[in-house]
Design a protein around this motif. Sequence first.
Motif, PDB file in Angstrom:
ATOM      1  N   LEU A 406       0.666  -1.122   0.036  1.00  0.00           N
ATOM      2  CA  LEU A 406       0.041  -0.183  -0.096  1.00  0.00           C
ATOM      3  C   LEU A 406       0.838   1.329   0.323  1.00  0.00           C
ATOM      4  N   ARG A 407       1.948   1.149   0.726  1.00  0.00           N
ATOM      5  CA  ARG A 407       3.147   2.155   0.714  1.00  0.00           C
ATOM      6  C   ARG A 407       3.292   2.814  -0.635  1.00  0.00           C
ATOM      7  N   ASP A 408       3.762   1.698  -1.510  1.00  0.00           N
ATOM      8  CA  ASP A 408       4.006   2.022  -2.838  1.00  0.00           C
ATOM      9  C   ASP A 408       2.973   2.423  -3.715  1.00  0.00           C
ATOM     10  N   ILE A 409       1.669   2.088  -3.547  1.00  0.00           N
ATOM     11  CA  ILE A 409       0.621   2.457  -4.400  1.00  0.00           C
ATOM     12  C   ILE A 409       0.523   3.928  -4.174  1.00  0.00           C
ATOM     13  N   ILE A 410       0.639   4.411  -2.679  1.00  0.00           N
ATOM     14  CA  ILE A 410       0.661   5.795  -2.670  1.00  0.00           C
ATOM     15  C   ILE A 410       1.596   6.277  -3.278  1.00  0.00           C
ATOM     16  N   ARG A 411       2.781   6.016  -3.190  1.00  0.00           N
ATOM     17  CA  ARG A 411       3.844   6.642  -3.998  1.00  0.00           C
ATOM     18  C   ARG A 411       3.846   6.874  -5.619  1.00  0.00           C
ATOM     19  N   GLN A 412       3.137   5.718  -6.088  1.00  0.00           N
ATOM     20  CA  GLN A 412       2.994   5.624  -7.616  1.00  0.00           C
ATOM     21  C   GLN A 412       1.958   6.395  -7.786  1.00  0.00           C
ATOM     22  N   ASN A 413       1.079   6.906  -7.041  1.00  0.00           N
ATOM     23  CA  ASN A 413      -0.105   7.481  -7.365  1.00  0.00           C
ATOM     24  C   ASN A 413      -0.192   9.045  -6.784  1.00  0.00           C
ATOM     25  N   GLN A 414       1.021   9.402  -6.593  1.00  0.00           N
ATOM     26  CA  GLN A 414       1.121  10.856  -5.671  1.00  0.00           C
ATOM     27  C   GLN A 414       0.686  11.777  -6.494  1.00  0.00           C
ATOM     28  N   HIS A 415       0.971  11.716  -7.821  1.00  0.00           N
ATOM     29  CA  HIS A 415       0.755  12.984  -8.705  1.00  0.00           C
ATOM     30  C   HIS A 415      -0.591  12.880  -9.160  1.00  0.00           C
ATOM     31  N   GLN A 416      -1.249  11.733  -9.400  1.00  0.00           N
ATOM     32  CA  GLN A 416      -2.667  11.853  -9.827  1.00  0.00           C
ATOM     33  C   GLN A 416      -3.489  11.889  -8.580  1.00  0.00           C
ATOM     34  N   ARG A 417      -2.908  11.852  -7.497  1.00  0.00           N
ATOM     35  CA  ARG A 417      -3.936  12.074  -6.125  1.00  0.00           C
ATOM     36  C   ARG A 417      -5.119  11.708  -6.294  1.00  0.00           C
ATOM     37  N   ASN A 418      -5.216  10.175  -6.532  1.00  0.00           N
ATOM     38  CA  ASN A 418      -6.509   9.380  -6.390  1.00  0.00           C
ATOM     39  C   ASN A 418      -6.649   8.335  -5.619  1.00  0.00           C
ATOM     40  N   PHE A 419      -5.708   8.266  -4.659  1.00  0.00           N
ATOM     41  CA  PHE A 419      -5.829   6.995  -3.750  1.00  0.00           C
ATOM     42  C   PHE A 419      -5.562   7.698  -2.321  1.00  0.00           C
ATOM     43  N   ARG A 420      -6.174   7.309  -1.423  1.00  0.00           N
ATOM     44  CA  ARG A 420      -6.106   7.494  -0.047  1.00  0.00           C
ATOM     45  C   ARG A 420      -6.619   6.214   0.871  1.00  0.00           C
ATOM     46  N   ILE A 421      -5.832   6.417   2.151  1.00  0.00           N
ATOM     47  CA  ILE A 421      -6.386   5.169   2.960  1.00  0.00           C
ATOM     48  C   ILE A 421      -7.253   5.924   4.232  1.00  0.00           C
ATOM     49  N   PHE A 422      -8.176   5.194   4.811  1.00  0.00           N
ATOM     50  CA  PHE A 422      -9.258   5.884   5.635  1.00  0.00           C
ATOM     51  C   PHE A 422      -9.124   4.671   6.775  1.00  0.00           C
ATOM     52  N   GLY A 423      -9.149   5.395   8.066  1.00  0.00           N
ATOM     53  CA  GLY A 423      -9.485   4.716   9.164  1.00  0.00           C
ATOM     54  C   GLY A 423      -9.595   5.370  10.448  1.00  0.00           C
ATOM     55  N   PRO A 424      -9.991   4.797  11.295  1.00  0.00           N
ATOM     56  CA  PRO A 424     -10.365   5.383  12.695  1.00  0.00           C
ATOM     57  C   PRO A 424      -9.349   5.342  13.647  1.00  0.00           C
ATOM     58  N   ASP A 425      -8.143   5.978  13.235  1.00  0.00           N
ATOM     59  CA  ASP A 425      -6.839   6.120  14.165  1.00  0.00           C
ATOM     60  C   ASP A 425      -6.537   4.843  14.423  1.00  0.00           C
ATOM     61  N   GLU A 426      -6.486   3.914  13.429  1.00  0.00           N
ATOM     62  CA  GLU A 426      -6.047   2.403  13.620  1.00  0.00           C
ATOM     63  C   GLU A 426      -5.086   1.967  12.719  1.00  0.00           C
ATOM     64  N   THR A 427      -4.372   2.822  11.701  1.00  0.00           N
ATOM     65  CA  THR A 427      -3.559   2.544  10.605  1.00  0.00           C
ATOM     66  C   THR A 427      -2.139   2.181  11.204  1.00  0.00           C
ATOM     67  N   VAL A 428      -1.865   2.591  12.372  1.00  0.00           N
ATOM     68  CA  VAL A 428      -0.506   1.914  12.936  1.00  0.00           C
ATOM     69  C   VAL A 428      -0.915   0.675  13.624  1.00  0.00           C
ATOM     70  N   SER A 429      -2.178   0.944  14.685  1.00  0.00           N
ATOM     71  CA  SER A 429      -2.464  -0.378  15.326  1.00  0.00           C
ATOM     72  C   SER A 429      -2.643  -1.637  14.559  1.00  0.00           C
ATOM     73  N   ASN A 430      -3.137  -1.373  13.336  1.00  0.00           N
ATOM     74  CA  ASN A 430      -3.532  -2.488  12.388  1.00  0.00           C
ATOM     75  C   ASN A 430      -2.165  -2.742  11.432  1.00  0.00           C
ATOM     76  N   ARG A 431      -1.081  -2.159  11.835  1.00  0.00           N
ATOM     77  CA  ARG A 431       0.144  -2.505  11.427  1.00  0.00           C
ATOM     78  C   ARG A 431       0.359  -2.180   9.897  1.00  0.00           C
ATOM     79  N   LEU A 432      -0.237  -1.107   9.504  1.00  0.00           N
ATOM     80  CA  LEU A 432      -0.193  -0.655   8.181  1.00  0.00           C
ATOM     81  C   LEU A 432       0.655   0.560   8.174  1.00  0.00           C
ATOM     82  N   ASP A 433       1.632   0.678   9.233  1.00  0.00           N
ATOM     83  CA  ASP A 433       2.209   1.773   9.481  1.00  0.00           C
ATOM     84  C   ASP A 433       3.432   1.950   8.183  1.00  0.00           C
ATOM     85  N   ALA A 434       3.750   1.058   7.472  1.00  0.00           N
ATOM     86  CA  ALA A 434       4.545   1.462   6.421  1.00  0.00           C
ATOM     87  C   ALA A 434       4.197   2.539   5.509  1.00  0.00           C
ATOM     88  N   VAL A 435       2.768   2.514   5.424  1.00  0.00           N
ATOM     89  CA  VAL A 435       2.485   3.636   4.546  1.00  0.00           C
ATOM     90  C   VAL A 435       2.863   5.199   5.013  1.00  0.00           C
TER      91      VAL A 435
END
Length: 796
Positions: A406-435
Amino acid sequence: METSTLNTPPATLSSDLLQKIDAYWRAANYLSVGQLYLRSNPLLKEPLKLQHIKSMLLGHWGTTPGQNFIYTHLNRVIKQYDLNVIYVSGPGHGGPAVVAGTYLEGTYSEVYPDISQDEDGLGKLFTQFSYPGGIPSHASPQTPGSIHEGGELGYSLSHSFGAVLDNPDLIVACVVGDGEAETGPLATAWHSNKFLNPITDGTVLPILHLNGYKISNPTILARITHQELEQLFRGYGWNPLFVEGDEPMAMHEAMAAALDDAIEQIRKIKTGDAHSRPRWPMIVLRSPKGWTGPKEVNGHKIEGNFRSHQVPLAVSASTPPEHLQMLENWLRSYHPEELFDENGKLSAGLAELAPKGERRMGANPHTNGGQLLTDLRMPDFRQYGVPVPFRGAGGEGDTFVCGRFLRDIIRQNQHQRNFRIFGPDETVSNRLDAVLEATNRQWNATVEPADEFLAGDGRVMEMLSEHQCEGWLEGYLLTGRHGLFNCYEAFIHIIDSMFNQHAKWLKACREIPWRRDIASLNILLTSTVWRQDHNGFTHQDPGFIDHVVNKKAEIVRVYLPPDANCLLSVTDHCLRSRHYVNVIVAGKHPAPQWLNMDEAVAHCTRGIGVWDWASNDRNSEPDVVMACSGDVPTLETLAAVTILREHLPELKIRVVNVVDLFKLEKNTEHTHGLNDHDFDTLFTTNKPVIFAFHGYPWLVHRLTYNRVNNSNIHVRGYKEEGTITTSFDMTVLNEMDRFHLVMDVIDRLPQTGSKGVYLKQQLMDKLTEHKQYICTNGKDMPEILNWKWSEETKTN
C-alpha cells in the motif's frame, strides 16, 4: 496547484434578476407539487379533476421548497462566477427538489429523453414520481447530479468532504436538514473542516436548512437562540451566515448576499496561506417548513408546521371536495402560465438563468464519478511477497506485509492524487504503518512538537469515527477516485447502515445505463476476533460478513486470505476491481505462512482449493474433509491434521482452504459460486466435512444449505464466547481449536475404533492441562506457541 478562481461578488440583485429568480423558484415549486399529486393535466389547461390525481399520494413536501430555493440561488452564483459546484441533498426524501432542479436546467431530459421539455414530458415527469415502475422520493441514483440519496440521514456532510478531497476546484453545496443534524454522524462531521487542505482540496459549503420540524417533532437546532446557534458553529470553526425569514423577495435578496459573501470568503481562503486553518463559511437558512404551500387544512396549521412534512393535503374521492380546489389553488399560485409556454417548455427568459453544459449541477461529471475514474498505477504485488522456505514459516504479520504494498501504491499515485487510506485512528495499530513512510496523516488543526506523521497534504485520513471514515471514502469513490478503509473487525458494525446504503446505491446504478462504474469500496478488517485476546469480549465479533452477504450477489465479495502472500494477491485484485464492496479479513500479528507467491496467486485466483501438500487422499477417496477459511482456522486445521496423521495414520484426509467465501454458494446464486459438480468434487457427496470458519458457524450452513452433502458439513467457528485470555484459549472457548477439531473427526468416523476413543480422552485431558497452564502462567503452552507444520505428515 489548481485553485478556484472567484470574481468579486456584487452587493445586491437587480430588480429584473430578482423577479426572474423568484419565477424560477416558483417553477421548481410547481414541478415539485406536480410530482406529488398529478398524473395528467400537467399545465392545468383545464380545471383540476380527481382523474388528474394519482391514486396513491406519496412523497415529502416539507423540505422541498427550501431546497428549491437553494438550488435556484446556486444556479446564479455558478453562472455568475463560473463555479464548479455539485449539490448534496441531505434532508430525507428531498427528491422532488433535485428532480425539479435538474429538469429545469435540462440535464434530466438529456439522460432520460422520454422525459422531454414539453407538456408530454412534464406529464411523465409528474407521473413517475413515487409511482410503481417510476422513481423513488429520494435524490436516488436515478437522479442526475446526485451522489447522496438521503434515504438514511446523517451522512451528507461526510460524503461532501470526501468528494472535495483532491478536487481543488470543486465546491460541494451540502444542504443539511435540521432533523439530520441531530444524528451522531452528522454532528461529528462538522469537524471535518480540520482535515481540509485549502489549496489542494476543494470546498464544502454547508447550508443548514432550519425549517423547524422533523416528522412530528420540533428540531433542536431550530429551537435554540440565534446567539447559541452562532456560538455553536463558530466553536466548530465555521463562519455562519444567516438567512432568515418567510417573505420571498426579502429572502431572495438575503440569500444572494449570503452566497456572494460566502464565495468571496472562499476566494480569499483559496488564495491564502495553506498552512493555517481557515474559518470556512457556512449558511444557516431559516425558512418555514412547507414554505409556499397550504397555510391551513381542516383547521390545522400546515405551512411552518410538522404537518407539511409529507403530503400536506389529501385529495381523493374520500376526502372533502374542497381539497381538490385547494390543490388547484395551490398549484395556480405559482402562475404556471407565466413560467411555461403553450407547449410546456420553460420560458427562454427563465431558462437562461441555469448554467450551461457541465457547469449544471445535474451534469457535473463529479456526480457520475466513473466518468472521471482512471486506473491506479499499481506496483507488482509479487515483489512484496514473503519467502516461504517451509510450510508454516513464521511471518511478520499479514497486514504488516501488505502495508509495504500500500505504501508504494501511494507513492506511484502521488501525482494523480486519486488514492487514499481511511481508518479510525488505527492505521498503525492495524500494522499498516509502512504507508507512513510515503505519506502523512492529513491534518489541518494545531500540531504539537511531539506529534507524528501529521501534515496538511497527507494521504491517510484518520478520525476516531468509523462513520466519518466510511463517509469520506464513499464520497471520494463516488466522485471518481480509489481508496481503502481499514478497521478493527468488531467495530466495523458501526457503519452497518452506511454499508447498506452504499451497496444499494451500487446495485441501483448497475441498472442505470448512464451511470458509470466506480471504484470498489474496499474494507480491510483486522484486529480480528481470534487475536483480540488482550482487549476482551467487547472487541470480539466477526459478524460483519454475515451482514455483507445479505446484499445482492453482483455487488458483494468476501475474502479470507490465510497468509500474507494471499493477502497481497487479494488486495491487488480488489483495488483493481470496479463497482463492488470487497471485504477482506486478515490478521495483523505474526503468523505462519503457507503458500509461496506463485501458489498464492493460483490459490486466490481459484478462490478455493485442495491443499495437496497437507492432504493424503490423492489416490483414494477421503475419509474426512478438513475445510478452513481464515488465518487462525487454517492454522488450527493444519495442527489438527498433524495430530490425526500421528495417531490415526490410516485415515485419508483432504484439506480444503477457502479464500473467496462465495465459492461455497451455488453458482446460480452468486457469480463466484461453484457449480454442484465442482463443489461435490471438493467436499464429496457423503463424507464428513469438518469446517473451521473465521466467523459465526451458521453462515457456512446458510451458504451451503442446498448442497448434496450439507447434512455432513459440521462447522466450528465463533459462538459468542470470549474474554481477556490467550489467543489459543479463544479458539478453545469457541471449540474451534485443533483438539476439538480432532475430536469432531473421531465422533464422525466410527472406524477410528478404540484408537479414536483413547485419542479423544487424551485430547480432553490436554484441554484440561491447557486451562490449568494458562491460568498459572498467563500464556499458552510451549507446544502451542512452538508448534510447526511437519512435512512428514503429508504421506500420500
